[in-house]
Design a protein around this motif. Structure first.
Motif, PDB file in Angstrom:
ATOM      1  N   VAL A 179       0.832  -1.198   0.000  1.00 55.02           N
ATOM      2  CA  VAL A 179       0.000   0.000   0.000  1.00 55.02           C
ATOM      3  C   VAL A 179       0.875   1.259   0.000  1.00 55.02           C
ATOM      4  N   VAL A 201      -3.995   3.710  -4.500  1.00 51.27           N
ATOM      5  CA  VAL A 201      -4.245   4.569  -3.343  1.00 51.27           C
ATOM      6  C   VAL A 201      -3.622   5.947  -3.479  1.00 51.27           C
ATOM      7  N   MET A 247      -6.395   7.540   5.423  1.00 49.44           N
ATOM      8  CA  MET A 247      -7.097   7.024   4.257  1.00 49.44           C
ATOM      9  C   MET A 247      -8.342   7.867   4.016  1.00 49.44           C
ATOM     10  N   LEU A 288     -12.437   6.726   0.734  1.00 48.63           N
ATOM     11  CA  LEU A 288     -12.375   5.261   0.732  1.00 48.63           C
ATOM     12  C   LEU A 288     -13.391   4.659  -0.226  1.00 48.63           C
ATOM     13  N   ASP A 332     -11.189  -0.955  -1.142  1.00 49.14           N
ATOM     14  CA  ASP A 332     -10.163  -0.792  -0.113  1.00 49.14           C
ATOM     15  C   ASP A 332     -10.385  -1.736   1.071  1.00 49.14           C
TER      16      ASP A 332
END
Length: 127
Positions: free
Chosen positions: A50, A66, A85, A88, A92
């Motif tokens: 990630v 991302v 984050m 979203l 995810d």
């Protein structure tokens, strides 16, 4: 005993935000010397990279899915790495793990390149 403890996961609607934390203790060397990564694993899928941050935060890399939505950061005084984050998406949804490796170099996108792992925290994004 090395411990990487993730927290901050949960259930959120699409478009929402979460901030994950990973608190480290017991590492062989000072936390501030380690490169820290975040990985995720969805059911039936391989663990995937990630984001990663170098020991001093000077180098940051993100997986393409991302980029622009997630931000990795660290506080060496608190022995903690974070993953903010935003925006979203249901895709995810996964268990998110933090991991530590002694150097930043080649291989930071590979799970095999990390020496220590946390147990993970579940992130679920509903549509």
């Amino acid at each position: 005993q090395v411990q990487l403890v993730e927290s901050g996961g949960g259930l959120v609607q699409a478009g929402g935000s979460l901030r994950l934390s990973c608190a480290a203790s017991g590492l062989p060397f000072a936390f501030s010397t380690y490169t820290m990564g975040w990985f995720r694993q969805a059911p039936g899928k391989e663990r995937e990279f990630v984001a990663v941050i170098s020991w001093n935060g000077g180098n940051l890399y993100y997986a393409d899915p991302v980029k622009g939505r997630f931000t990795i950061s660290r506080d060496n005084a608190l022995n903690t790495v974070y993953l903010q984050m935003n925006s979203l998406k249901p895709e995810d949804t996964a268990v998110y793990h933090c991991a530590a490796r002694p150097t930043f170099g080649v291989g930071f996108r590979s799970a095999q390149g990390y020496d220590f792992w946390g147990q993970g925290t579940q992130v679920t994004v509903s549509s």
